[in-house]
Design a protein around this motif. Structure first.
Motif: not given
Length: 208
Positions: A150-166
């Protein structure tokens, strides 16, 4: 005289790193002494200190080793995927596999991050996290540009969540001591993340 006593400096330094990571898999990294490291390498402490002037220098080398190999691994798998989401999934699984292969690594990383003040190893760890996040945001931005995400995706938040899951999976593995469970849980965890990435938050907010 054995050949092992005449290894080139770079090989000997790598051998020390591997010794530390192996020791950290079985004991608190803070309790690892230079005596234990030298013993694992079948060297004297004096021989070890010819390659590392201080114990902090050893920890810094360990973190450089981890950073170089982890980033190299995720870059390799991400580069083999044309689809941004597939690249993210490949990175996620490669990272989990790296930790499973080197269980001492997260113990060392957490130990260094808990130390007060700035240390050489801590600085390398922060640089690793920053470089990793940059890679994630680049892939996420490419997904937005291509219309895959989606065009409105928050890249910074998505990256933080990715690392947080790991980090969450790794901490649970450290608590349980079950690396196999971490590997088994990773695909199901990423499946939820994938679904979240494709959800258009901006449209949902407009409807709300």
């Amino acid at each position: 005289m054995s050949r092992a006593k005449h290894l080139p400096t770079e090989e000997r330094r790598n051998e020390a790193v591997v010794a530390v990571i192996e020791l950290a898999a079985a004991k608190n990294p803070e309790d690892i002494t230079t005596t234990a490291i030298a013993g694992r390498m079948k060297l004297s402490q004096g021989a070890l200190f010819r390659h590392f002037p201080t114990k902090d220098a050893i920890w810094r080398e360990v973190m450089h080793w981890v950073s170089d190999r982890l980033l190299e691994r995720i870059d390799k798998v991400a580069g083999g995927e044309a689809d941004p989401v597939a690249a993210l999934e490949a990175m996620f699984m490669a990272h989990i596999a790296f930790v499973a292969e080197h269980p001492g690594v997260p113990r060392i990383l957490m130990g260094q991050l808990q130390r007060t003040g700035s240390t050489p190893a801590k600085q390398v760890a922060h640089t690793l996290t920053s470089n990793y996040a940059i890679r994630l945001r680049r892939i996420l931005a490419a997904g937005r540009s291509s219309g895959t995400l989606p065009a409105g995706l928050d890249d910074a938040a998505a990256a933080t969540l990715f690392l947080g899951m790991i980090q969450g999976l790794v901490v649970q593995a450290l608590i349980s001591g079950d690396q196999d469970q971490m590997r088994a849980d990773a695909p199901r965890v990423f499946a939820i993340y994938r679904a979240g990435l494709k959800h258009d938050v901006t449209k949902a907010e407009e409807r709300g």
